[in-house]
Scaffold this motif. Structure first.
Motif, short mmCIF file in Angstrom:
data_model
loop_
_atom_site.label_atom_id
_atom_site.label_comp_id
_atom_site.label_asym_id
_atom_site.label_seq_id
_atom_site.Cartn_x
_atom_site.Cartn_y
_atom_site.Cartn_z
N TYR A 171 0.82 -1.15 -0.13
CA TYR A 171 -0.15 0.06 0.07
C TYR A 171 0.83 1.34 0.04
CZ TYR A 171 -3.75 -3.37 1.16
OH TYR A 171 -4.49 -4.56 1.00
N ASP A 172 1.92 1.28 -0.41
CA ASP A 172 3.07 2.08 -0.35
C ASP A 172 3.16 3.27 0.77
OD1 ASP A 172 4.80 3.94 -1.28
OD2 ASP A 172 3.67 4.92 -2.70
N ILE A 173 3.21 2.37 1.92
CA ILE A 173 3.59 3.08 3.18
C ILE A 173 4.78 2.96 3.85
CG2 ILE A 173 2.63 2.68 5.92
CD1 ILE A 173 -0.12 1.63 4.55
N LEU A 174 5.26 4.04 4.46
CA LEU A 174 6.86 3.97 4.61
C LEU A 174 6.95 3.38 6.17
CD1 LEU A 174 7.49 7.92 3.76
CD2 LEU A 174 7.55 5.93 2.44
N LEU A 175 8.05 2.79 6.33
CA LEU A 175 8.53 2.23 7.57
C LEU A 175 9.35 3.01 8.17
CD1 LEU A 175 8.52 -0.07 9.52
CD2 LEU A 175 10.32 -1.04 8.31
N VAL A 176 9.12 3.50 9.32
CA VAL A 176 10.19 4.34 10.19
C VAL A 176 10.83 3.29 11.19
CG1 VAL A 176 10.69 6.65 11.67
CG2 VAL A 176 8.94 6.29 9.71
#
Length: 464
Positions: free
Chosen positions: A251-256
């Motif tokens: 879902y094109d969600i960034l990981l921090v």
């Protein structure tokens, strides 16, 4: 027992507003006054020595006296005690530290931004994520996922990401747009007979369901500690992060990756991300970055994120974020020297070797103790969870403050302990600790734990 009149503890109780302290009680009891440190120990005002089992706040990685770091700070103070990084100004310590961090990153990173604490680093990452998505034409993609029992700091956005009730109650937090997924703690959260792998699969499925409920076009990022620190030293179940990242990428969600506690060798690898298979888009770090001799934190971003920030700044006319002390030259110089010391000592290899000793010692000595429900950890970070009933995995009533009682007994036996969620006792000693010092630390902890068991047995508060 109230502090003696005119003592340092009495003066402290009269004038200092302490973080993470029960303020009403502090008026009466005062403080433990720490006067000096050496190696892995600190010494109070009366000359009593304590082994620091959590390196202060997970942070004094090189212990409490290091002449090289003192000299690095002094030399920089004499050369350039302050300058800022606004409007394209810079100085050599800032340049060198940025180069060193980018070179050591667990995945390819492009730029480093600096702040003064882990909280500020995580707050900055939130703002970067919002700015980035606005710049690339995705103004709806703003929600951020954290996890219950996570700890990401105490500034407004970071405290909202934090998943602990004490950081929300009466503070009017969390702010809107912050979501909390489940806690990846197999001991308490797994279903009967559910393996770690199956538990991790279920958590990934629950994360995807959360994203779909919220609408993937509105979810921007997920923050995660490799090992959840203040939530109780919770390790992810087998396969957790690869499964979670597959959902985020879908879902094109960034990981921090919040590496504030885990970075610089704590888990037995340079980064916790490497220990658990994380591939972050943004990485935050602090604490051991300067061995905590001076306040400094960092945010590393990939080329993709930096390109978005640059695009936004061209539109606005500036990247309108930063702190007076971002990349402060003295703090940066100390951080540079710290990283050099880590390389020379092979601090990662040392932490891996001595960490194996600590993990084995904790399990051998305490896994079957009548008050211990679970011993967990990796490298030089571990948790020992106290329970009222081992068979039912039932924790003590929080009102009993059993963990706090153990901390006080630890003081009596010469070890400073840290009690966290579910009366979990954290261990994260300075990374320079030796195997002999680990043994002594566990001896002192064991004596305090046995004393607690006697107290609770007399009060009929535990099933033993």
């Amino acid at each position: 027992m109230p502090p003696r009149p005119n003592s340092a503890a009495a003066r402290d109780a009269a004038h200092v507003l302490h973080p993470y302290t029960e303020l009403q009680a502090h008026r009466e009891t005062g403080s433990l006054v720490i006067e000096r440190g050496r190696g892995v120990c600190v010494v109070d005002e009366f000359g009593k020595e304590y082994i620091e089992s959590v390196a202060g706040l997970w942070c004094a990685s090189l212990g409490f006296d290091n002449e090289r770091l003192v000299r690095a700070a002094e030399a920089q103070m004499r050369k350039l005690p302050f300058y800022h990084a606004f409007t394209a100004k810079t100085h050599e310590p800032l340049i060198e530290l940025s180069e060193m961090l980018v070179a050591r990153a667990p995945v390819p990173m492009a730029r480093a931004f600096f702040a003064n604490s882990g909280s500020e680093a995580n707050d900055s990452a939130v703002k970067m994520i919002w700015y980035y998505n606005n710049a690339v034409g995705r103004p709806r993609k703003k929600k951020i996922i954290s996890r219950m029992k996570a700890y990401h700091g105490v500034t407004v956005a970071a405290a909202s990401l934090t998943g602990l009730p004490v950081n929300h109650r009466i503070f009017d937090l969390p702010i809107a747009g912050i979501l909390h997924a489940g806690t990846p703690h197999h001991y308490h959260e797994a279903r009967p007979g559910e393996s770690e792998e199956a538990f991790a699969t279920r958590l990934a499925e629950e994360l995807e369901a959360l994203i779909l409920r919220e609408d993937p076009d509105t979810v921007a990022a997920m923050f995660a500690e490799p090992v959840m620190g203040a939530g109780g030293v919770i390790l992810p179940p087998a396969g957790y992060f690869p499964k979670i990242q597959a959902v985020l990428r879908k879902y094109d969600i960034l990981l921090v990756a919040d590496e504030v506690i885990c970075g610089f060798g704590r888990t037995g690898a340079y980064w916790g991300s490497q220990t658990f298979g994380m591939e972050p888009d943004i990485l935050t770090c602090a604490k051991a970055l300067s061995a905590s001799f001076l306040p400094i934190s960092g945010v590393l971003v990939t080329e993709r994120i930096f390109d978005g920030l640059a695009q936004g700044s061209a539109e606005v006319g500036t990247w309108g974020h930063g702190f007076t002390y971002s990349g402060h030259p003295v703090a940066a110089a100390v951080a540079v020297e710290t990283l050099k010391i880590y390389d020379e000592l092979d601090i990662v290899g040392h932490a891996r070797t001595v960490g194996a000793c600590m993990q084995a010692g904790l399990r051998r000595r305490f896994a079957d103790h009548p008050l211990v429900g679970e011993v967990r950890g990796t490298g030089l970070i571990a948790g020992v969870e106290l329970v009222a009933d081992r068979h039912a995995r039932r924790n003590f009533d929080p009102k009993l403050k059993v963990g706090a009682r153990l901390v006080q007994l630890g003081h009596e036996h010469g070890v400073i302990l840290r009690a966290m969620t579910n009366d979990s006792i954290g261990f994260a000693p300075p990374l320079i600790i030796t195997e002999a010092e680990v043994d002594e630390m566990l001896d002192r902890f064991g004596r305090a734990l046995d004393a607690l068991a006697v107290q609770l047995r007399r009060e009929s508060l535990a099933v033993v």
